[in-house]
Scaffold this active site. Structure first.
Site, PDB file in Angstrom:
ATOM      1  N   LYS A 141       0.887  -1.180   0.000  1.00  0.00           N
ATOM      2  CA  LYS A 141       0.000   0.000   0.000  1.00  0.00           C
ATOM      3  C   LYS A 141       0.917   1.220   0.000  1.00  0.00           C
ATOM      4  O   LYS A 141       1.349   1.678   1.056  1.00  0.00           O
ATOM      5  CB  LYS A 141      -0.896  -0.033   1.248  1.00  0.00           C
ATOM      6  N   SER A 201       4.958   8.477   9.483  1.00  0.00           N
ATOM      7  CA  SER A 201       5.098   9.391  10.619  1.00  0.00           C
ATOM      8  C   SER A 201       4.769   8.674  11.940  1.00  0.00           C
ATOM      9  O   SER A 201       4.064   7.658  11.945  1.00  0.00           O
ATOM     10  CB  SER A 201       4.173  10.587  10.422  1.00  0.00           C
ATOM     11  N   CYS A 240      13.792  10.735   6.478  1.00  0.00           N
ATOM     12  CA  CYS A 240      13.782  10.354   7.899  1.00  0.00           C
ATOM     13  C   CYS A 240      15.192  10.397   8.482  1.00  0.00           C
ATOM     14  O   CYS A 240      15.370  10.376   9.680  1.00  0.00           O
ATOM     15  CB  CYS A 240      13.197   8.975   8.083  1.00  0.00           C
TER      16      CYS A 240
HETATM   17  P1  NAD Z   1       2.361   9.265   6.758  1.00  0.00           P
HETATM   18  O1  NAD Z   1       2.428   8.691   8.119  1.00  0.00           O
HETATM   19  O2  NAD Z   1       1.442  10.401   6.512  1.00  0.00           O
HETATM   20  O3  NAD Z   1       1.918   8.139   5.701  1.00  0.00           O
HETATM   21  C1  NAD Z   1       2.579   6.882   5.640  1.00  0.00           C
HETATM   22  C2  NAD Z   1       1.608   5.843   5.080  1.00  0.00           C
HETATM   23  O4  NAD Z   1       0.494   5.717   5.993  1.00  0.00           O
HETATM   24  C3  NAD Z   1       1.015   6.216   3.719  1.00  0.00           C
HETATM   25  O5  NAD Z   1       0.934   5.057   2.931  1.00  0.00           O
HETATM   26  C4  NAD Z   1      -0.373   6.756   4.079  1.00  0.00           C
HETATM   27  O6  NAD Z   1      -1.322   6.531   3.052  1.00  0.00           O
HETATM   28  C5  NAD Z   1      -0.735   5.964   5.316  1.00  0.00           C
HETATM   29  N1  NAD Z   1      -1.592   6.730   6.242  1.00  0.00           N
HETATM   30  C6  NAD Z   1      -1.602   8.077   6.413  1.00  0.00           C
HETATM   31  N2  NAD Z   1      -2.498   8.418   7.362  1.00  0.00           N
HETATM   32  C7  NAD Z   1      -3.062   7.266   7.798  1.00  0.00           C
HETATM   33  C8  NAD Z   1      -4.051   6.967   8.789  1.00  0.00           C
HETATM   34  N3  NAD Z   1      -4.650   7.927   9.499  1.00  0.00           N
HETATM   35  N4  NAD Z   1      -4.380   5.680   8.994  1.00  0.00           N
HETATM   36  C9  NAD Z   1      -3.783   4.699   8.276  1.00  0.00           C
HETATM   37  N5  NAD Z   1      -2.845   4.923   7.326  1.00  0.00           N
HETATM   38  C10 NAD Z   1      -2.475   6.196   7.089  1.00  0.00           C
HETATM   39  O7  NAD Z   1       3.866   9.614   6.335  1.00  0.00           O
HETATM   40  P2  NAD Z   1       4.350  10.387   5.039  1.00  0.00           P
HETATM   41  O8  NAD Z   1       3.987  11.816   5.164  1.00  0.00           O
HETATM   42  O9  NAD Z   1       3.960   9.648   3.815  1.00  0.00           O
HETATM   43  O10 NAD Z   1       5.946  10.197   5.199  1.00  0.00           O
HETATM   44  C11 NAD Z   1       6.738  11.038   5.981  1.00  0.00           C
HETATM   45  C12 NAD Z   1       6.997  10.453   7.346  1.00  0.00           C
HETATM   46  O11 NAD Z   1       7.610   9.177   7.216  1.00  0.00           O
HETATM   47  C13 NAD Z   1       7.970  11.271   8.169  1.00  0.00           C
HETATM   48  O12 NAD Z   1       7.483  11.354   9.486  1.00  0.00           O
HETATM   49  C14 NAD Z   1       9.267  10.477   8.098  1.00  0.00           C
HETATM   50  O13 NAD Z   1      10.144  10.679   9.183  1.00  0.00           O
HETATM   51  C15 NAD Z   1       8.738   9.098   8.083  1.00  0.00           C
HETATM   52  N6  NAD Z   1       9.722   8.156   7.558  1.00  0.00           N
HETATM   53  C16 NAD Z   1      10.336   7.334   8.441  1.00  0.00           C
HETATM   54  C17 NAD Z   1      11.299   6.451   8.000  1.00  0.00           C
HETATM   55  C18 NAD Z   1      12.000   5.535   8.969  1.00  0.00           C
HETATM   56  O14 NAD Z   1      12.713   4.662   8.526  1.00  0.00           O
HETATM   57  N7  NAD Z   1      11.823   5.680  10.268  1.00  0.00           N
HETATM   58  C19 NAD Z   1      11.630   6.396   6.641  1.00  0.00           C
HETATM   59  C20 NAD Z   1      10.964   7.261   5.769  1.00  0.00           C
HETATM   60  C21 NAD Z   1      10.002   8.141   6.241  1.00  0.00           C
END
Ligand code: NAD
Length: 498
Positions: A173, A226, A281
């Site tokens: 997804k 996130s 990240c």
């Molecule tokens: P996000 O949390 O908004 O989305 C991530 C995924 O979750 C997406 O596929 C999205 O569709 C889904 N999602 C979003 N809201 C949701 C909800 N309420 N319920 C269920 N699923 C949901 O993150 P983003 O904005 O796409 O990415 C940026 C974030 O990812 C930053 O916080 C970054 O630090 C983090 N990140 C972490 C790593 C790591 O290895 N720790 C790596 C890359 C990115």
């Protein structure tokens, strides 16, 4: 002309167009396509497809499975430029950055091609008279990967090749913000010979994710995104009996000691804070200067470099920093800059009014630099995920270390120093998962483990390397006896070695 991105289920493109969402090119601010947003019945269809494909795929010898993955590796390499263009067009990052991220995904694919060796169990002969004991590792079943917008190729490639190599089937997804890359990856996997149903893609948002989190046939979920969502995914998935690893956000600090090579540290800070517009990240978002002399010298060297960042479309070769992902995210990052001023930090470089001359509607923000930031400020505490570097001044190494250890995130961190003792103490005492010493972004290679500590990771098992293999398999221990003449009596005590 706009395009339409669909799901990919059982080896075919599949659309349910009850709900769709626009896809933007962040460099121009224009709508370039739409993406289907899965509803419950589409998610169920994907799970059924993956479940039906599991018996045959898991029974295939692992060497044959990895031959298909090896072919996928070659196809990705052949199509790297096309994939990088897709990423740059929907994400905004530069082509070179996109190419680098695909290469890191290929590294992970190469690693899993050795999985037949890694999944081998252990064998102990004669653990009791005529009794042997051995372990085997088996796949879990249908596994799910939920991925963020910032690495549309690399993070899916960290997940599904390992899951498939171990004999699982998979549903990806991806982020709804840049979904095209996921479809090209599954098309290439099909071309490489992957049987239908083994790898499926569901486009969508929370609605699709919630079905996956509760579906009884989903056995494991690997999530990257996130922290609030990671925590939700972990808690909901675990309460529905699934194995979950959920990687969250970050606020990565970089300590600059008085004995550091400041030019080297400044170059590292510029790349790590402003590369990919800070949407990584592993971006460094906090510079921790040890002593006012170091802080003053750093600000003097950083200021002109931040002011002169080459900002523009990621497709132009001279661009160093592209736009942010959406208009909404741009507004959010800007609001943090406003807040920083209100909180009393000193704004050294203000990128809020930057306008890209060729693309006035693009989601651009100039580089921002704050000095004299303190740990009680929100701009220090929160992950901003944009091109905003904050500098905190501390009197000594101990204060720098304490600052990092008190922060809620623990993804990555760096130190710049020439003193081995300080570097060693830092690596040993810091409460963070991935450490760099005179290295800005410590994203570990595919055969080392990747994962943060504290609120940067929910779950116990990291990504990559043997940890990835452990996450996508479960272990079984078999004890056997094959005596020539079987004469047994009931034993009422716990068996011991005889
Ligand atoms: P996000 O949390 O908004 O989305 C991530 C995924 O979750 C997406 O596929 C999205 O569709 C889904 N999602 C979003 N809201 C949701 C909800 N309420 N319920 C269920 N699923 C949901 O993150 P983003 O904005 O796409 O990415 C940026 C974030 O990812 C930053 O916080 C970054 O630090 C983090 N990140 C972490 C790593 C790591 O290895 N720790 C790596 C890359 C990115």
């Amino acid at each position: 002309m706009t395009y339409q991105i669909n799901h990919f289920i059982n080896g075919q493109s599949y659309s349910d167009l009850n709900r769709t969402q626009n896809i933007y090119n962040p460099a121009t601010g224009k709508i370039i396509g739409t993406v289907a947003m899965a509803e419950e019945q589409t998610v169920n269809k994907a799970v059924t497809s993956a479940k039906n494909a599991f018996p045959k795929w898991s029974a295939m010898p692992s060497t044959r499975r990895v031959r298909i993955l090896f072919e996928l590796r070659s196809l990705i390499e052949k199509n790297m430029n096309e994939l990088a263009s897709l990423i740059s067009q929907e994400h905004g990052k530069t082509i070179n950055d996109a190419l680098g991220s695909i290469q890191r995904g290929i590294d992970a694919l190469e690693f899993v091609c050795g999985i037949p060796f890694l999944v081998k169990g252990s064998y102990a002969e004669n653990v009791a008279t005529d009794v042997d004991s051995y372990t085997i590792r088996q796949p879990l079943g249908v596994c799910v990967g939920i991925t963020p917008f910032n690495f549309p190729a690399m993070i899916p490639l960290w997940m599904f090749p390992m899951a498939l190599a171990c004999g699982n089937t998979f549903i990806l997804k991806p982020s709804e913000k840049d979904p095209s890359c996921s479809i090209r990856l599954v098309e290439l996997a099909k071309e490489a010979g992957l049987p239908d149903g083994v790898l499926n893609v569901i486009q969508g948002d929370k609605e699709a994710v919630d079905v996956l989190l509760r579906h009884p046939d989903v056995k494991a979920i690997s999530f990257v995104g996130s922290t609030p969502i990671a925590e939700y995914i972990y808690q909901t998935g675990v309460s529905h009996g699934k194995r979950v690893q959920a990687f969250g956000g970050a606020k990565n600090h970089c300590i600059i000691m008085p004995d550091a090579d400041l030019d080297q540290a400044v170059d590292a800070l510029i790349g790590a804070a402003y590369g990919s517009a800070g949407e990584r990240c592993m971006a460094i978002s906090v510079a921790v200067a040890v002593g006012d002399d170091v802080a003053d010298a750093l600000i003097k060297k950083l200021k002109p470099k931040v002011e002169n960042l080459k900002i523009g479309s990621g497709t132009l070769p001279e661009t160093e920093m592209g736009p942010l992902i959406t208009q909404q995210h741009l507004e959010r990052v800007k609001s943090y800059v406003d807040l920083g001023i209100k909180e009393g930090a000193e704004l050294i470089v203000d990128g809020r009014h930057f306008k890209c001359s060729e693309n006035k509607e693009g989601f651009y923000l100039g580089g921002c630099l704050f000095d004299k930031v303190t740990s009680d400020m929100k701009i220090y505490q929160d992950e901003i995920f944009g091109p905003v570097l904050v500098m905190v001044r501390v009197p000594n190494f101990e204060a720098a270390l304490a600052l990092i250890n008190e922060h809620e995130y623990g993804n990555g961190t760096s130190i710049f120093t020439h003193d081995g003792y300080t570097a060693r103490t830092f690596a040993s005492k810091v409460q963070v998962g991935m450490i760099g010493i005179n290295v800005p972004i410590p994203v570990p290679v595919a055969y080392q483990t990747f994962g943060g500590w504290k609120r940067s990771l929910f779950g116990d098992i990291h990504m990559h390397s043997t940890d990835g293999m452990q996450f996508f398999t479960r272990i079984k221990t078999i004890t056997q006896r094959w005596p020539k003449y079987m004469k047994t009596e009931a034993e009422f005590e716990i068996p011991t070695i005889k």
